[in-house]
Write a protein that holds these residues in place. Structure first.
Motif, PDB file in Angstrom:
ATOM      1  N   SER A 198       0.840  -1.201   0.000  1.00  0.00           N
ATOM      2  CA  SER A 198       0.000   0.000   0.000  1.00  0.00           C
ATOM      3  C   SER A 198       0.879   1.257   0.000  1.00  0.00           C
ATOM      4  N   ILE A 199       1.951   1.230   0.786  1.00  0.00           N
ATOM      5  CA  ILE A 199       2.885   2.371   0.791  1.00  0.00           C
ATOM      6  C   ILE A 199       3.486   2.540  -0.608  1.00  0.00           C
ATOM      7  N   ALA A 200       3.909   1.431  -1.211  1.00  0.00           N
ATOM      8  CA  ALA A 200       4.524   1.491  -2.553  1.00  0.00           C
ATOM      9  C   ALA A 200       3.542   2.052  -3.571  1.00  0.00           C
ATOM     10  N   TYR A 201       2.300   1.571  -3.517  1.00  0.00           N
ATOM     11  CA  TYR A 201       1.276   2.053  -4.443  1.00  0.00           C
ATOM     12  C   TYR A 201       1.067   3.564  -4.287  1.00  0.00           C
ATOM     13  N   HIS A 202       0.952   4.008  -3.016  1.00  0.00           N
ATOM     14  CA  HIS A 202       0.685   5.427  -2.798  1.00  0.00           C
ATOM     15  C   HIS A 202       1.885   6.305  -3.163  1.00  0.00           C
ATOM     16  N   GLU A 244       9.440   8.177  -8.361  1.00  0.00           N
ATOM     17  CA  GLU A 244       9.991   7.169  -9.261  1.00  0.00           C
ATOM     18  C   GLU A 244      10.974   6.304  -8.477  1.00  0.00           C
ATOM     19  N   ASP A 245      11.233   5.163  -8.983  1.00  0.00           N
ATOM     20  CA  ASP A 245      12.251   4.313  -8.368  1.00  0.00           C
ATOM     21  C   ASP A 245      11.916   3.873  -6.947  1.00  0.00           C
ATOM     22  N   VAL A 246      10.777   3.268  -6.773  1.00  0.00           N
ATOM     23  CA  VAL A 246      10.450   2.672  -5.485  1.00  0.00           C
ATOM     24  C   VAL A 246      10.687   1.164  -5.603  1.00  0.00           C
ATOM     25  N   VAL A 247      11.350   0.595  -4.586  1.00  0.00           N
ATOM     26  CA  VAL A 247      11.598  -0.851  -4.582  1.00  0.00           C
ATOM     27  C   VAL A 247      10.956  -1.467  -3.341  1.00  0.00           C
ATOM     28  N   VAL A 248      10.298  -2.608  -3.524  1.00  0.00           N
ATOM     29  CA  VAL A 248       9.784  -3.381  -2.396  1.00  0.00           C
ATOM     30  C   VAL A 248      10.588  -4.668  -2.305  1.00  0.00           C
ATOM     31  N   LEU A 249      11.132  -4.946  -1.116  1.00  0.00           N
ATOM     32  CA  LEU A 249      11.854  -6.205  -0.905  1.00  0.00           C
ATOM     33  C   LEU A 249      10.988  -7.133  -0.064  1.00  0.00           C
ATOM     34  N   GLU A 250      10.790  -8.341  -0.566  1.00  0.00           N
ATOM     35  CA  GLU A 250       9.990  -9.327   0.169  1.00  0.00           C
ATOM     36  C   GLU A 250      10.806 -10.603   0.270  1.00  0.00           C
ATOM     37  N   LYS A 251      10.981 -11.107   1.467  1.00  0.00           N
ATOM     38  CA  LYS A 251      11.854 -12.270   1.667  1.00  0.00           C
ATOM     39  C   LYS A 251      11.259 -13.555   1.092  1.00  0.00           C
ATOM     40  N   ASN A 252       9.918 -13.591   0.977  1.00  0.00           N
ATOM     41  CA  ASN A 252       9.254 -14.787   0.465  1.00  0.00           C
ATOM     42  C   ASN A 252       8.401 -14.346  -0.726  1.00  0.00           C
ATOM     43  N   TYR A 253       7.142 -14.732  -0.819  1.00  0.00           N
ATOM     44  CA  TYR A 253       6.283 -14.180  -1.868  1.00  0.00           C
ATOM     45  C   TYR A 253       5.387 -13.111  -1.238  1.00  0.00           C
ATOM     46  N   ALA A 303      -0.157  -4.542  -5.739  1.00  0.00           N
ATOM     47  CA  ALA A 303       1.110  -4.847  -6.427  1.00  0.00           C
ATOM     48  C   ALA A 303       1.008  -4.533  -7.919  1.00  0.00           C
ATOM     49  N   LYS A 304      -0.101  -4.920  -8.515  1.00  0.00           N
ATOM     50  CA  LYS A 304      -0.280  -4.709  -9.953  1.00  0.00           C
ATOM     51  C   LYS A 304      -0.259  -3.212 -10.270  1.00  0.00           C
ATOM     52  N   LYS A 305      -1.017  -2.443  -9.497  1.00  0.00           N
ATOM     53  CA  LYS A 305      -1.105  -1.005  -9.759  1.00  0.00           C
ATOM     54  C   LYS A 305       0.230  -0.317  -9.440  1.00  0.00           C
ATOM     55  N   ALA A 306       0.887  -0.755  -8.370  1.00  0.00           N
ATOM     56  CA  ALA A 306       2.191  -0.175  -8.028  1.00  0.00           C
ATOM     57  C   ALA A 306       3.172  -0.386  -9.184  1.00  0.00           C
ATOM     58  N   LYS A 307       3.157  -1.586  -9.750  1.00  0.00           N
ATOM     59  CA  LYS A 307       4.062  -1.870 -10.884  1.00  0.00           C
ATOM     60  C   LYS A 307       3.750  -0.971 -12.075  1.00  0.00           C
ATOM     61  N   GLU A 308       2.470  -0.691 -12.289  1.00  0.00           N
ATOM     62  CA  GLU A 308       2.112   0.230 -13.383  1.00  0.00           C
ATOM     63  C   GLU A 308       2.703   1.620 -13.158  1.00  0.00           C
ATOM     64  N   PHE A 309       2.850   1.996 -11.883  1.00  0.00           N
ATOM     65  CA  PHE A 309       3.481   3.289 -11.558  1.00  0.00           C
ATOM     66  C   PHE A 309       5.003   3.208 -11.593  1.00  0.00           C
ATOM     67  N   GLY A 310       5.549   2.038 -11.905  1.00  0.00           N
ATOM     68  CA  GLY A 310       6.998   1.912 -12.008  1.00  0.00           C
ATOM     69  C   GLY A 310       7.680   1.302 -10.803  1.00  0.00           C
ATOM     70  N   VAL A 311       6.903   0.939  -9.774  1.00  0.00           N
ATOM     71  CA  VAL A 311       7.490   0.305  -8.586  1.00  0.00           C
ATOM     72  C   VAL A 311       8.056  -1.067  -8.961  1.00  0.00           C
ATOM     73  N   GLU A 312       9.211  -1.395  -8.412  1.00  0.00           N
ATOM     74  CA  GLU A 312       9.775  -2.730  -8.635  1.00  0.00           C
ATOM     75  C   GLU A 312       9.583  -3.562  -7.375  1.00  0.00           C
ATOM     76  N   ILE A 313       9.028  -4.742  -7.537  1.00  0.00           N
ATOM     77  CA  ILE A 313       8.797  -5.620  -6.386  1.00  0.00           C
ATOM     78  C   ILE A 313       9.687  -6.847  -6.541  1.00  0.00           C
ATOM     79  N   TYR A 314      10.625  -7.004  -5.602  1.00  0.00           N
ATOM     80  CA  TYR A 314      11.515  -8.161  -5.669  1.00  0.00           C
ATOM     81  C   TYR A 314      11.099  -9.189  -4.620  1.00  0.00           C
ATOM     82  N   GLU A 315      10.503 -10.279  -5.095  1.00  0.00           N
ATOM     83  CA  GLU A 315      10.122 -11.360  -4.183  1.00  0.00           C
ATOM     84  C   GLU A 315      11.309 -12.298  -3.983  1.00  0.00           C
ATOM     85  N   TYR A 316      11.212 -13.119  -2.962  1.00  0.00           N
ATOM     86  CA  TYR A 316      12.281 -14.064  -2.610  1.00  0.00           C
ATOM     87  C   TYR A 316      13.630 -13.336  -2.515  1.00  0.00           C
ATOM     88  N   THR A 317      13.577 -12.093  -2.027  1.00  0.00           N
ATOM     89  CA  THR A 317      14.779 -11.260  -1.924  1.00  0.00           C
ATOM     90  C   THR A 317      14.837 -10.601  -0.546  1.00  0.00           C
TER      91      THR A 317
END
Lengths: 97, 389
Positions: free
Chosen positions: B18-22, B29-38, B158-172
């Motif tokens: 939600s933070i990434a989307y907003h 620009e250039d927001v990254v989300v790190l998620e250790k699992n999915y 997640a889908k909408k955040a990616k449309e705004f250019g957010v990168e989501i790295y799962e398993y990271t």
């Protein structure tokens, strides 16, 4: 045999092959997310029937080897049990004590 | 993977997303989300899906009244059906003393614009047809409370955040936070370093681990993982137990029909302080929760249980989250320790943190003092947020 709308993969929640393939085509390739968005493997069969088939579809479409795709967690009670049996008020055949 | 980002969010649950989307919506620009699992795997996908404004203190009621307005529009906003339904919350009183407490809470909620009312058991039976009305004297009913699909909410953000250019790295997983002279410089992951000036700790139960990475004391914000469990039945006919139905005096037990498949989710207050790897369901919980569930809805005896799972309430000492800036390090923010309320609070909290980062203030009615992450160090505790679902 190519009518994928009518090929049901998840019998519990009536999910067709076509829906699974469409989601993979949209870029959802993690079995954990496919399971949750389509509610596959969360019905009474708990994935015993459907998840291996989902893995084979995923494998075919993404090129991943089937053994690289981890099966989602198996949840207890493994097979459906009436709540009355679990609280000790009913026999396992469903009759009340 | 990117080597530089404006903001790195640690934690890909509903709050982090939600933070990434907003942030994306505000044009960062250039927001990254790190998620250790999915994404969603920590606590969000394990929650009971309830959304309510029936709290018992001003800060939480105001925030949740605002959040319900956000939830109503969220499917349109995300262009994805998150299955939000205003199916209500029905709390049930078992004694005259409890009825008086309900009346007091309702008065406060009404004053703040939440339309909860005290109802009799005839009306309760209309709302929840198979309810066992005999043990209860009255109900506190807010028809504007509701539920949504955690799966579709996470996917939609997640889908909408990616449309705004957010990168989501799962398993990271994030493994370290680089801090120099009291300023955030970057985040180290197993796949490389991302340089950044701003980090948001949205790791909820794992938040103390992330604070420690930044060189802070692990428990300066004391968030502890309490294992909570749920069981779910096979689907039953629609419209039987649509609201979250809960007699708080019965060990905070509750039942609610899943808004998607119609199975009944059953919860109870049996919790256990545990470690971050323990999401093992237990048989004692199964028996305990079903004992209460079949007292609330006797017909559930004949319904098959199909699943049981566990997750964490990431609890603070006052069961209120820590939301805001961490003053020791420039560029370090936190939104964690939601104590079982992260899902329902996610739209407004994401908006508030994003605005705080970008504009230094927010129009969301979020009481920053109430949720101040530093309150525990000062020995301040809020009145405990009213828990359940």
């Amino acid at each position: 045999m190519s009518d994928k709308k009518n090929i049901i993969i998840c019998r519990c929640n009536e999910v067709a092959q076509e829906e699974i393939e469409a989601l993979i085509d949209q870029g959802v390739t993690d079995i954990e997310m496919i399971k949750r968005l389509l509610r596959i493997g969360m019905g009474p069969c708990q994935g015993r029937t459907c998840l291996p088939m989902v893995i084979s579809i995923l494998s075919r479409k993404t090129g991943k080897k089937p053994d690289e795709i981890k099966l989602p967690a198996t949840r207890i009670p493994v097979r459906p049990v009436p709540a009355g049996v679990l609280v000790g008020e009913m026999e396992s055949d469903g009759n009340e004590e | 993977m990117k080597s530089r980002a404006e903001v790195v969010i640690i934690g890909g649950g509903v709050i982090g997303l939600s933070i990434a989307y907003h942030l994306g919506k505000l044009g960062v620009e250039d927001v990254v989300v790190l998620e250790k699992n999915y994404i969603g795997s920590g606590s969000t996908f394990r929650c009971a899906s309830g959304i309510r404004a029936q709290f018992t203190d001003e800060a939480n009621i105001k925030l949740q009244k605002y959040n319900i307005e956000r939830w109503k529009r969220l499917s349109d906003e995300l262009e994805h059906d998150i299955n939000f339904k205003q199916s209500g919350y029905l709390f049930l009183a078992t004694s005259e003393e409890e009825v008086e407490v309900f009346k007091k809470n309702i008065k406060l909620q009404n004053r703040l614009g939440v339309p909860t009312r005290l109802i009799g058991m005839d009306e309760a039976k209309e709302i929840v047809p198979p309810l066992n009305t005999e043990p209860f004297l009255a109900g506190a009913w807010n028809p504007e409370d509701g539920k949504a699909s955690p799966f579709h909410v996470v996917y939609g953000f997640a889908k909408k955040a990616k449309e705004f250019g957010v990168e989501i790295y799962e398993y990271t997983p994030a493994v370290d936070i680089l801090v120099e002279k009291g300023e955030i410089k970057g985040v180290k992951t197993e796949k490389g370093i991302i340089k950044t000036g701003i980090v948001v700790n949205a790791a909820n139960a794992w938040a103390p681990v992330v604070n420690e990475m930044a060189g802070l004391k692990r428990d300066f914000i004391p968030i502890k993982p309490y294992k909570h469990q749920l069981v779910k039945t096979e689907p039953i006919a629609e419209g039987q137990i649509e609201p979250l139905t809960c007699p708080p005096a019965w060990n905070d037990s509750y039942v609610i029909q899943d808004g998607e498949d119609g199975g009944v989710i059953c919860g109870t207050g049996l919790e256990k302080l545990t470690h971050l790897d323990d999401v093992q369901p237990t048989y004692d919980f199964m028996r305990e929760v079903l004992k209460w569930a079949t007292k609330i809805i006797p017909a559930l005896k004949y319904v098959h249980v199909v699943r049981q799972w566990a997750g964490f309430y990431a609890k603070t000492p006052d069961s209120n989250p820590a939301i805001g800036k961490i003053n020791y390090i420039d560029g370090f923010y936190i939104a964690a320790g939601f104590s079982g309320h992260g899902f329902m609070m996610a739209p407004g909290v994401g908006e508030a943190i994003a605005e705080l980062i970008v504009k230094g203030k927010s129009k969301v009615p979020l009481d920053w003092d109430w949720y101040d992450p530093h309150r525990f160090e000062r020995g301040e505790l809020r009145s405990a947020a009213f828990q359940i679902g």
